[in-house]
Design an enzyme around this catalytic site. Structure first.
Site, short mmCIF file in Angstrom:
data_model
loop_
_atom_site.label_atom_id
_atom_site.label_comp_id
_atom_site.label_asym_id
_atom_site.label_seq_id
_atom_site.Cartn_x
_atom_site.Cartn_y
_atom_site.Cartn_z
N LYS A 67 -44.11 1.76 -14.20
CA LYS A 67 -43.68 3.14 -14.04
C LYS A 67 -44.75 4.12 -14.53
CE LYS A 67 -39.58 3.23 -12.05
NZ LYS A 67 -39.28 1.84 -11.79
N LYS A 106 -42.36 -7.38 -4.24
CA LYS A 106 -40.93 -7.63 -4.04
C LYS A 106 -40.31 -6.57 -3.13
CE LYS A 106 -39.16 -4.94 -7.87
NZ LYS A 106 -38.21 -4.70 -8.89
N LYS A 166 -36.09 -0.76 -3.37
CA LYS A 166 -35.40 0.37 -2.74
C LYS A 166 -36.38 1.46 -2.33
CE LYS A 166 -31.38 -0.27 -5.75
NZ LYS A 166 -31.68 -0.26 -7.18
P1 TYM Z 1 -31.97 -2.75 -9.64
O1 TYM Z 1 -31.06 -1.63 -9.31
O2 TYM Z 1 -33.43 -2.53 -9.42
O3 TYM Z 1 -31.56 -4.05 -8.83
C1 TYM Z 1 -30.24 -4.55 -8.86
C2 TYM Z 1 -30.25 -6.07 -8.85
O4 TYM Z 1 -30.96 -6.55 -7.71
C3 TYM Z 1 -31.99 -7.47 -8.13
N1 TYM Z 1 -33.16 -7.31 -7.23
C4 TYM Z 1 -33.80 -8.34 -6.66
N2 TYM Z 1 -33.60 -9.66 -6.70
C5 TYM Z 1 -34.42 -10.45 -5.97
N3 TYM Z 1 -35.42 -9.97 -5.18
C6 TYM Z 1 -35.66 -8.64 -5.10
N4 TYM Z 1 -36.63 -8.18 -4.31
C7 TYM Z 1 -34.84 -7.76 -5.87
N5 TYM Z 1 -34.79 -6.40 -6.02
C8 TYM Z 1 -33.77 -6.15 -6.86
C9 TYM Z 1 -32.34 -7.05 -9.55
O5 TYM Z 1 -32.92 -8.11 -10.26
C10 TYM Z 1 -30.98 -6.65 -10.09
O6 TYM Z 1 -30.28 -7.79 -10.53
N6 TYM Z 1 -32.35 -2.57 -14.64
C11 TYM Z 1 -31.50 -3.00 -13.54
C12 TYM Z 1 -30.12 -2.39 -13.58
C13 TYM Z 1 -29.39 -2.62 -14.85
C14 TYM Z 1 -28.83 -3.86 -15.30
C15 TYM Z 1 -28.23 -3.56 -16.56
C16 TYM Z 1 -28.80 -5.14 -14.78
C17 TYM Z 1 -29.11 -1.68 -15.77
N7 TYM Z 1 -28.41 -2.23 -16.81
C18 TYM Z 1 -27.57 -4.56 -17.29
C19 TYM Z 1 -28.15 -6.14 -15.52
C20 TYM Z 1 -27.54 -5.85 -16.76
C21 TYM Z 1 -32.16 -2.58 -12.24
O7 TYM Z 1 -32.92 -1.65 -12.19
O8 TYM Z 1 -31.72 -3.25 -11.14
#
Ligand code: TYM
Length: 336
Positions: free
Chosen positions: A113, A195, A198
């Site tokens: 970031k 990867k 979004k």
């Molecule tokens: P976020 O919103 O980026 O993504 C949500 C979930 O999707 C998974 N993910 C992926 N898995 C495999 N390949 C990919 N290309 C890929 N892109 C996204 C992420 O690993 C995630 O599981 N920090 C977290 C949100 C969060 C969270 C938490 C998760 C906040 N508090 C507590 C678990 C527990 C995030 O930004 O996910």
């Protein structure tokens, strides 16, 4: 016997895609029958990148709707919005006293970031893993279904729990990243660059809201090459990604056929036809996503139902969160 507790969250920073689905949501759906599940929309986390907040409400509703459309049953799990559970913010405050600047600065996602938004390196971004730890610990969760990219955050959460327990007594359980397979999943972008996410190349990202035509177009454009040089070669990661997706959405026979074609191919004898493989994958993917897209659109249009479900989720989440906060306050000695 008491069921183990599971927590996971998704940021409402854009449309959900196949990475979110195969990395996280598919596991949520499987886990809901065997565990005590808490799944939420991480809207506080999304503020760290200063999104246009006039879009946020819609995005939160979409994440809730898409989770239900993928098979989550809001009567079985607690499905809620992070900011509806203020207990998380208080726990975040206590954990911040146990998190060190040096380790936070070394976090991979923080360093990314800093590179991407050098004009906005705010304290919320630095302490992102602390807030995430609070999300998990507030429900005393032990399993956290996430993709590979979140693994380091979970390691940090365990460190914070260790320090808390060491300082204040054995109060909190250790949380671990979870996937049903042997490894955490990482779905790559279809252009082969990192990867699927979004915010990056939208033409190389398949969203759960994409229509059939966009899905076809994107998959037909996915990166391939001239084929393997030798039989039974190791697949380059962008080719492996297509096989991974095919394994998820196509029949076992289809996957086995293309896999055998790949293994039989060598320079001058290319049996695998990537064009045919992508055509097949595009059809199977369109069929896979269509019901999710249509159901999510219906749910999103029904605002009354959404409001009711979100309120119900908050109530379930706060019940356990307030128990944890009481335990934490007692342990720290904040009970006058
Ligand atoms: P976020 O919103 O980026 O993504 C949500 C979930 O999707 C998974 N993910 C992926 N898995 C495999 N390949 C990919 N290309 C890929 N892109 C996204 C992420 O690993 C995630 O599981 N920090 C977290 C949100 C969060 C969270 C938490 C998760 C906040 N508090 C507590 C678990 C527990 C995030 O930004 O996910």
């Amino acid at each position: 016997m008491q069921k183990e507790v599971v927590v996971s969250g998704i940021r409402p920073t854009g449309f959900l895609h196949l990475g979110n689905y195969f990395g996280a949501m598919r596991n949520y759906v499987r886990m809901q029958n065997d565990y005590d599940c808490y799944f939420f929309v991480a809207n506080w986390h999304s503020l760290t990148t200063h999104p246009d907040t006039s879009e946020l409400k819609n995005a939160v509703h979409r994440v809730i709707a898409e989770n239900i459309a993928c098979g989550l049953d809001p009567e079985k799990v607690a499905l809620y919005v992070q900011s509806d559970v203020p207990e998380i913010a208080e726990l975040y405050l206590y954990l911040n006293m146990l998190a060190y600047k040096g380790e936070l600065e070394k976090t991979a996602t923080f360093k990314d970031k800093v590179r991407l938004q050098p004009e906005n390196v705010n304290a919320g971004l630095l302490t992102y893993p602390v807030l995430m730890a609070a999300d998990v610990i507030i429900q005393r969760a032990v399993k956290v279904p996430v993709g590979k990219d979140q693994e380091q955050h979970l390691e940090m959460a365990r460190n914070f729990v260790d320090r808390f327990n060491h300082r204040y007594g054995d109060v909190l359980p250790l949380p671990y990243a979870f996937n049903y397979g042997s490894e955490l999943i990482r779905i790559m972008s279809l252009d082969g660059n990192g990867k699927m996410s979004k915010s990056e190349n939208q033409m190389a990202t398949i969203y759960l809201a994409d229509d059939d035509e966009s899905i076809r177009k994107k998959i037909m454009k996915a990166k391939t090459d001239q084929g393997p040089a030798e039989p039974n070669s190791v697949k380059p990661d962008y080719i492996q990604n297509l096989f991974t997706l095919m394994e998820q959405v196509s029949s076992a026979d289809t996957y086995a056929k293309f896999n055998a074609d790949f293994n039989a191919s060598s320079a001058g004898n290319c049996v695998i036809r990537y064009g045919d493989m992508k055509k097949q994958l595009a059809e199977d993917m369109a069929q896979f996503i269509r019901p999710i897209r249509e159901k999510a659109a219906d749910i999103q249009a029904n605002k009354d139902q959404l409001h009711r479900l979100i309120a119900q989720g908050a109530e379930k989440a706060r019940a356990r969160a307030s128990e944890t906060l009481k335990m934490v306050r007692d342990a720290v000695g904040l009970n006058y």
